[in-house]
Design a protein around this motif. Structure first.
Motif, PDB file in Angstrom:
ATOM      1  N   ARG A 153      53.917  39.373  36.134  1.00 19.45           N
ATOM      2  CA  ARG A 153      52.841  38.566  35.584  1.00 19.45           C
ATOM      3  C   ARG A 153      53.226  37.092  35.670  1.00 19.45           C
ATOM      4  O   ARG A 153      54.401  36.741  35.769  1.00 19.45           O
ATOM      5  N   GLU A 168      42.509  45.472  32.545  1.00 16.59           N
ATOM      6  CA  GLU A 168      42.908  44.132  32.972  1.00 16.59           C
ATOM      7  C   GLU A 168      42.193  43.749  34.277  1.00 16.59           C
ATOM      8  O   GLU A 168      41.746  42.610  34.435  1.00 16.59           O
ATOM      9  N   PHE A 198      47.323  44.842  38.939  1.00 17.76           N
ATOM     10  CA  PHE A 198      47.146  45.052  37.502  1.00 17.76           C
ATOM     11  C   PHE A 198      47.751  46.384  37.078  1.00 17.76           C
ATOM     12  O   PHE A 198      47.685  47.371  37.820  1.00 17.76           O
ATOM     13  N   ARG A 199      48.325  46.380  35.871  1.00 13.95           N
ATOM     14  CA  ARG A 199      48.894  47.611  35.337  1.00 13.95           C
ATOM     15  C   ARG A 199      47.829  48.529  34.759  1.00 13.95           C
ATOM     16  O   ARG A 199      48.014  49.747  34.709  1.00 13.95           O
ATOM     17  N   HIS A 200      46.727  47.948  34.312  1.00  7.61           N
ATOM     18  CA  HIS A 200      45.681  48.733  33.657  1.00  7.61           C
ATOM     19  C   HIS A 200      44.314  48.372  34.227  1.00  7.61           C
ATOM     20  O   HIS A 200      44.059  47.210  34.588  1.00  7.61           O
ATOM     21  N   ARG A 227      46.232  38.582  32.954  1.00  6.55           N
ATOM     22  CA  ARG A 227      47.487  39.344  33.002  1.00  6.55           C
ATOM     23  C   ARG A 227      47.674  40.041  34.354  1.00  6.55           C
ATOM     24  O   ARG A 227      48.269  41.119  34.449  1.00  6.55           O
ATOM     25  N   LEU A 273      45.352  48.175  41.556  1.00  8.40           N
ATOM     26  CA  LEU A 273      46.139  48.750  40.469  1.00  8.40           C
ATOM     27  C   LEU A 273      47.573  48.979  40.944  1.00  8.40           C
ATOM     28  O   LEU A 273      47.818  49.281  42.118  1.00  8.40           O
ATOM     29  N   ALA A 274      48.517  48.850  40.016  1.00  9.86           N
ATOM     30  CA  ALA A 274      49.938  48.859  40.372  1.00  9.86           C
ATOM     31  C   ALA A 274      50.388  50.088  41.167  1.00  9.86           C
ATOM     32  O   ALA A 274      51.150  49.941  42.131  1.00  9.86           O
ATOM     33  N   GLN A 332      52.354  49.683  44.679  1.00  8.86           N
ATOM     34  CA  GLN A 332      53.710  50.175  44.887  1.00  8.86           C
ATOM     35  C   GLN A 332      53.789  51.130  46.067  1.00  8.86           C
ATOM     36  O   GLN A 332      54.828  51.262  46.709  1.00  8.86           O
ATOM     37  N   MET A 382      49.272  40.450  38.144  1.00  7.53           N
ATOM     38  CA  MET A 382      50.621  40.321  38.674  1.00  7.53           C
ATOM     39  C   MET A 382      50.572  39.891  40.140  1.00  7.53           C
ATOM     40  O   MET A 382      49.640  40.219  40.875  1.00  7.53           O
TER      41      MET A 382
END
Length: 255
Positions: A90, A144, A139-141, A69, A209-210, A214, A71
């Motif tokens: 993703r 993951e 990754f969002r988490h 998962r 991590l996202a 960002q 991105m």
């Protein structure tokens, strides 16, 4: 990241690019004894390898994104007179949008920067420049990201030759201004890599991590380049002194 407990020593090893390997190691601790062959001796050789490895690494990253998962950066939604934020999707989301979305794969490292690294950091040894071919997974988490790292460790076609973990609590955040990531240097021995004799090339994969992804902008990258220049030209104590001076100066200005 519990998965890295047995790999902490890897950060002390120096990966090298090989022109060819006679035998491929399957575990990190066997790497230097099992991989044999002549070292890369010129930037021409290094970039020729990296050009072929780029497609191999992209295929590996697509597979990792699908199973963990992860991105990938994609072309942002642009509106008139706006600077859109970075956009990450993703792999299944990218497949759903198909032609409407374009993955922004990383370019090869600029040759001028490779020359700088070889000269200033490695005394002219181009075989030690191991990030010409590189990609990023976001990754969002944290779970993951950890799952992805476990998949990489268990992949029989991947050898981790170096791991830098700045997410762990023991990392000195003063040296990276709070930025955290997992840097992996890999050798890939997939059938495609073997067919092109690229098993000895070392590439880089960044797990991020996202929120940190960002936060990366053209302005922040320019500050990173300035920091890197300070780090390469100054003793460590002087660097930390200058960083603290900049930090407290910015806080005083904000107050």
């Amino acid at each position: 990241l519990g998965a890295t407990e047995n790999l902490n020593f890897v950060s002390q090893m120096r990966p090298l690019n090989l022109l060819a390997t006679l035998r491929k190691a399957q575990s990190v601790d066997q790497h230097h004894s099992a991989c044999t062959g002549p070292y890369v001796a010129s930037l021409d050789q290094l970039y020729a390898q990296a050009a072929g490895m780029r497609l191999v690494l992209q295929a590996k990253v697509r597979a990792l994104a699908g199973t963990s998962r992860g991105m990938l950066p994609v072309t942002p939604d642009r509106k008139a007179d706006t600077d859109p934020p970075r956009k990450f999707l993703r792999w299944e989301e990218i497949e759903e949008e198909q032609a409407e979305t374009e993955v922004q794969w990383a370019a090869l490292k600029p040759s001028i920067r490779a020359v700088e690294k070889a000269v200033y950091e490695y005394k002219g040894d181009v075989s030690m420049v191991v990030d010409i071919c590189r990609e990023t997974l976001v990754f969002r988490h944290l779970t993951e990201l950890t799952a992805c790292l476990n998949v990489i460790i268990d992949d029989p076609h991947v050898t981790i030759v170096r791991l830098k973990n700045s997410i762990g609590p023991g990392h000195d955040t003063e040296m990276c201004a709070g930025y955290r990531s997992v840097h992996l240097n890999l050798q890939i021995s997939s059938p495609d890599a073997a067919a092109l004799a690229l098993e000895g090339h070392v590439c880089e994969l960044l797990l991020l991590l996202a929120p940190f992804a960002q936060a990366q902008t053209a302005e922040s990258h320019a500050r990173f380049l300035q920091l890197r220049g300070m780090r390469e030209s100054s003793p460590m104590d002087e660097l930390l002194h200058r960083l603290r001076r900049l930090w407290w100066g910015s806080r005083a200005g904000a107050g």
